[in-house]
Scaffold this active site. Structure first.
Site, PDB file in Angstrom:
ATOM      1  CG  ASP A 188       4.928   3.158   7.244  1.00  0.00           C
ATOM      2  OD1 ASP A 188       4.019   3.722   6.626  1.00  0.00           O
ATOM      3  OD2 ASP A 188       4.732   2.157   7.950  1.00  0.00           O
ATOM      4  CG  HIS A 189       4.489   0.005   4.141  1.00  0.00           C
ATOM      5  ND1 HIS A 189       4.570  -1.346   4.412  1.00  0.00           N
ATOM      6  CD2 HIS A 189       3.901   0.569   5.228  1.00  0.00           C
ATOM      7  CE1 HIS A 189       4.062  -1.588   5.611  1.00  0.00           C
ATOM      8  NE2 HIS A 189       3.651  -0.438   6.115  1.00  0.00           N
ATOM      9  CG  HIS A 207      -0.342   0.107   2.544  1.00  0.00           C
ATOM     10  ND1 HIS A 207       0.475  -0.878   3.064  1.00  0.00           N
ATOM     11  CD2 HIS A 207      -0.401   1.064   3.508  1.00  0.00           C
ATOM     12  CE1 HIS A 207       0.869  -0.542   4.276  1.00  0.00           C
ATOM     13  NE2 HIS A 207       0.353   0.639   4.563  1.00  0.00           N
ATOM     14  CG  HIS A 244      -0.087   4.362   4.962  1.00  0.00           C
ATOM     15  ND1 HIS A 244      -0.746   3.677   5.948  1.00  0.00           N
ATOM     16  CD2 HIS A 244      -0.963   5.301   4.510  1.00  0.00           C
ATOM     17  CE1 HIS A 244      -1.971   4.174   6.086  1.00  0.00           C
ATOM     18  NE2 HIS A 244      -2.121   5.160   5.218  1.00  0.00           N
TER      19      HIS A 244
END
Length: 257
Positions: A78-79, A74, A76
């Site tokens: 932090d990914h 996904h 976000h």
């Protein structure tokens, strides 16, 4: 899970190894898990969720090259924040549901099977945490992103995330073979993702009942914050902002029921 170690590639299953990004926090637990996938004996690999824009972390992932494809569970940050930069660094396409994070133009959709690094990786759309959340199914494991975490529970990131979608996604994961290993976006691996998803469903039903009772107690149309203060009174206040996201999703779900 073995002792926490940043910057060390740790083999978890015969086909999946993890590199932990050094971005610990309330929402990221110990940090973001970047997964490196390859069949035994394969030279190339698939990278899932390169994580934040951390040159040291991205460099350690790049050392696993050649990389055939980069996948995102996904969007976000932090990914995904480092994904396009990493893709250019290793000359690999980046595939995601959200076009904003793609490199090379190819998306991800239900029914897609990605054949790379000697593996067949099936895309499972699992919206709810976010609208663009997907899981990636291997023969004996499933990469769950933030849909199911290795520790604690995830948030439904309202308004992008929707509780009804999230409950359906959890039900989908409970249909996988018992004993399927869960490889989450944060926290340790799970020995049985079916049991974990089932536990999440029970937890969500309990929270929804508590929110419904709180609405009755508070009367009128209470704010998400007021509900959080009542329902999450015994939870560390540092987690209340995240809880407000989920409560907003729960209130919307109750209004639409």
């Amino acid at each position: 899970m073995s002792e926490l170690a940043y910057g060390v590639l740790r083999q978890v299953t015969p086909t999946a190894a993890v590199l932990l990004a050094e971005n610990p926090g309330v929402m990221t637990l110990d940090g973001t898990n970047t997964w490196v996938l390859r069949a035994p004996g394969a030279e190339s690999c698939v990278v899932v969720d390169p994580g934040p824009m951390d040159p040291a972390h991205l460099g350690r992932i790049a050392a696993q090259a050649p990389v055939e494809v980069v996948l995102l569970t996904h969007g976000h940050l932090d990914h995904s924040e480092g994904a396009r930069s990493f893709g250019r660094q290793v000359d690999a396409p980046v595939r995601s549901v959200d076009p904003a994070f793609r490199l090379g133009g190819e998306g991800l959709a239900e029914g897609d099977v990605i054949s790379a690094a000697g593996l067949s990786i099936r895309v499972l759309p699992t919206p709810g945490h976010t609208a663009d959340s997907v899981c990636f199914l291997l023969d004996d494991a499933v990469l769950t992103g933030d849909t199911v975490l290795g520790r604690g529970t995830t948030v439904v990131a309202h308004p992008d995330g929707r509780l009804g979608d999230y409950l359906e996604s959890l039900r989908l994961l409970t249909t996988l073979p018992v004993g399927t290993i869960g490889l989450p976006g944060h926290g340790p691996e799970l020995p049985d993702v079916v049991a974990a998803a089932g536990g999440y469903l029970v937890h969500r039903e309990q929270r929804l009942a508590q929110v419904k009772a709180a609405v009755t107690t508070l009367g009128g149309a209470p704010t998400a914050r007021a509900v959080v203060e009542l329902v999450y009174a015994d939870v560390d206040r540092s987690l209340w902002p995240a809880a407000e996201w989920s409560v907003r999703a729960q209130l919307e779900y109750l209004r639409e029921a």
